[in-house]
Design a protein around this motif. Structure first.
Motif, PDB file in Angstrom:
ATOM      1  N   SER A  87     -73.891  23.951 -47.961  1.00  0.00           N
ATOM      2  CA  SER A  87     -72.782  24.713 -48.145  1.00  0.00           C
ATOM      3  C   SER A  87     -73.421  26.103 -48.220  1.00  0.00           C
ATOM      4  O   SER A  87     -72.611  27.182 -47.526  1.00  0.00           O
ATOM      5  CB  SER A  87     -71.957  24.134 -49.257  1.00  0.00           C
ATOM      6  N   LEU A  88     -74.146  26.474 -49.294  1.00  0.00           N
ATOM      7  CA  LEU A  88     -74.742  28.064 -49.438  1.00  0.00           C
ATOM      8  C   LEU A  88     -75.410  28.310 -48.231  1.00  0.00           C
ATOM      9  O   LEU A  88     -75.116  29.365 -47.794  1.00  0.00           O
ATOM     10  CB  LEU A  88     -75.525  27.956 -50.623  1.00  0.00           C
ATOM     11  N   ASP A 128     -68.886  37.808 -49.996  1.00  0.00           N
ATOM     12  CA  ASP A 128     -68.178  36.406 -49.772  1.00  0.00           C
ATOM     13  C   ASP A 128     -68.034  35.711 -51.103  1.00  0.00           C
ATOM     14  O   ASP A 128     -69.005  35.574 -51.706  1.00  0.00           O
ATOM     15  CB  ASP A 128     -69.194  35.575 -48.756  1.00  0.00           C
ATOM     16  N   ARG A 134     -72.986  29.493 -45.651  1.00  0.00           N
ATOM     17  CA  ARG A 134     -72.260  30.739 -46.244  1.00  0.00           C
ATOM     18  C   ARG A 134     -72.973  31.913 -45.856  1.00  0.00           C
ATOM     19  O   ARG A 134     -72.550  32.896 -45.319  1.00  0.00           O
ATOM     20  CB  ARG A 134     -71.676  30.685 -47.339  1.00  0.00           C
ATOM     21  N   ALA A 177     -73.209  32.513 -42.060  1.00  0.00           N
ATOM     22  CA  ALA A 177     -71.673  33.231 -41.571  1.00  0.00           C
ATOM     23  C   ALA A 177     -71.672  34.644 -41.926  1.00  0.00           C
ATOM     24  O   ALA A 177     -71.301  35.397 -41.028  1.00  0.00           O
ATOM     25  CB  ALA A 177     -70.613  32.390 -42.123  1.00  0.00           C
ATOM     26  N   MET A 178     -72.169  35.148 -43.079  1.00  0.00           N
ATOM     27  CA  MET A 178     -72.017  36.527 -43.547  1.00  0.00           C
ATOM     28  C   MET A 178     -73.015  37.343 -42.463  1.00  0.00           C
ATOM     29  O   MET A 178     -72.475  38.385 -42.114  1.00  0.00           O
ATOM     30  CB  MET A 178     -72.552  36.592 -44.969  1.00  0.00           C
ATOM     31  N   ASP A 212     -65.590  33.186 -53.778  1.00  0.00           N
ATOM     32  CA  ASP A 212     -64.598  32.186 -54.282  1.00  0.00           C
ATOM     33  C   ASP A 212     -65.037  31.501 -55.485  1.00  0.00           C
ATOM     34  O   ASP A 212     -65.697  32.192 -56.312  1.00  0.00           O
ATOM     35  CB  ASP A 212     -64.452  30.946 -53.054  1.00  0.00           C
TER      36      ASP A 212
END
Length: 412
Positions: A227-228, A243, A231, A234-235, A245
């Motif tokens: 997951s990390l 980013d 992310r 994607a950045m 949450d």
């Protein structure tokens, strides 16, 4: 030693002909030893961070193999390192224990060592056992390996001047007190850095990715790394700088540096100074720039708290209560700075003192604690000069009236 055990021991190795490391390898089985070394080599062959973590985990086995290769290859004239000298002393105690054990005890030890030479396990716990035994023999105690011989919950019985004391040897991983585990961090860094050179080729510069990981990165939880990693990619693809949450905060910033060509080592030193001893750091460089990462968990590390909780459950299950007991802890997976910080902050002493106020500590005369730094013979501020930290239980009768049991207090 019985005739039967002598015959068994002579089948294991010719004691007078072999060095302690050769005797040890013969005892566990040369084929098993060779297979173990091949497995470590295969898993650590890549030139990346994950391989470095594997080598660090199995540093003990790798050091023993260097000693064995020198002994077999006739390199007796080479001066052994301090670490090798310390390991030689532990090996000598292990060989001595094998000679003293009954056939049943010998087989239990062999099985224990062979189990330690498989999977992600290591020989550290067994070497902790034999190092602790050697320390107390040097203090004048007779050591009886009742755990191997009789299956007692404590590992061995100490005897001196008519006084007996139980000794429990326990190994605790500092990873249990961290939300970001080192192996998971290494896997994450390898995956991200594999994408950084082409990215820097299109966006030359110096960058720092700061991360606060509320969910952490844990061994056995590959979905957290996945997951990390997704992310971060994607950045990079979107060119975004933030980013966030409830699970993580990721922020990319310019990495300000003095000088035109700072080294990776100097950057790591600077980042460690800026982000502190608990941060997880990474720096990679190419002709097009620098990509650095600094991550913290959502909460501070709680290594001492984990040790305290472990002590609370350890004594009731491993101490008989029929005689005084000593708890000897080996804290694994620590680096020099973290071990020094735990000692200087008195967190370890606080954990031991808290445990001694509990009912389960009634029979415990003391708690001792050490790390790889002491096992491998480090000196100076990185290690305890006496070889281990020692915390006496002030509520134990021996502490209240030392004249009752000087032998007990001499051990701690």
């Amino acid at each position: 030693m019985s005739a039967e055990n002598l015959k068994q021991s002579s089948r294991d190795f010719p004691v007078t002909a072999l060095s302690p490391i050769e005797q040890f390898v013969m005892f566990v089985g040369p084929d098993i030893w060779a297979a173990r070394l091949s497995d470590i080599a295969a898993r650590s062959a890549a030139a990346n961070r994950a391989s470095g973590v594997i080598k660090q985990t199995h540093a003990l086995e790798l050091a023993l193999e260097r000693m064995r290769s020198r002994a077999v290859g006739g390199g007796a004239g080479a001066i052994p390192s301090i670490a090798e000298q310390k390991l030689h002393e532990i090996l000598a105690e292990a060989v001595s224990a094998i000679e003293r054990l009954s056939p049943a005890g010998v087989e239990r030890l062999r099985e224990r060592l062979r189990t330690a030479l498989s999977g992600d396990r290591s020989l550290v716990a067994s070497f902790h056992l034999f190092r602790t035994a050697a320390l107390h023999q040097a203090r004048g105690f007779a050591v009886f390996f009742t755990g191997l011989e009789q299956g007692t919950p404590y590992d061995f019985l100490l005897s001196r001047d008519g006084v007996e004391m139980e000794c429990v040897c326990e190994t605790i991983s500092a990873e249990a007190g961290r939300d970001v585990h080192r192996r998971a961090w290494a896997h994450f860094c390898d995956r991200v850095e594999g994408r950084m050179k082409p990215w820097l080729g299109t966006r030359p510069g110096r960058y720092l990715l700061k991360m606060t990981l509320a969910r952490g990165l844990r061994d056995g939880r590959p979905e957290l790394v996945e997951s990390l990693h997704a992310r971060v990619l994607a950045m990079l693809a979107a060119g975004t700088r933030l980013d966030q949450d409830e699970t993580a905060v990721l922020r990319v910033e310019p990495l300000a540096m003095s000088g035109t060509s700072p080294t990776v080592e100097s950057l790591m030193t600077r980042l460690r100074r800026e982000f502190g001893p608990e941060a997880h750091l990474s720096v990679s460089a190419s002709a097009d720039g620098v990509w650095a990462m600094a991550a913290r968990a959502g909460r501070r590390n709680e290594v001492a708290a984990v040790i305290r909780a472990h002590l609370d459950t350890l004594a009731p299950g491993r101490v008989s209560g029929e005689r005084p007991a000593l708890l000897s802890l080996f804290v694994e997976d620590l680096d020099r700075a973290e071990w020094r910080g735990l000692r200087e902050s008195l967190e370890l002493e606080g954990a031991a003192r808290h445990f001694m106020t509990c009912n389960g500590a009634a029979a415990v005369v003391a708690v001792t604690c050490y790390s790889r730094m002491e096992m491998f013979g480090l000196t100076g501020p990185d290690a305890v000069a006496e070889g281990e930290l020692r915390f006496r239980n002030p509520a134990h009768p021996a502490a209240k009236n030392p004249a009752l049991a000087p032998a007990i207090l001499s051990s701690v």
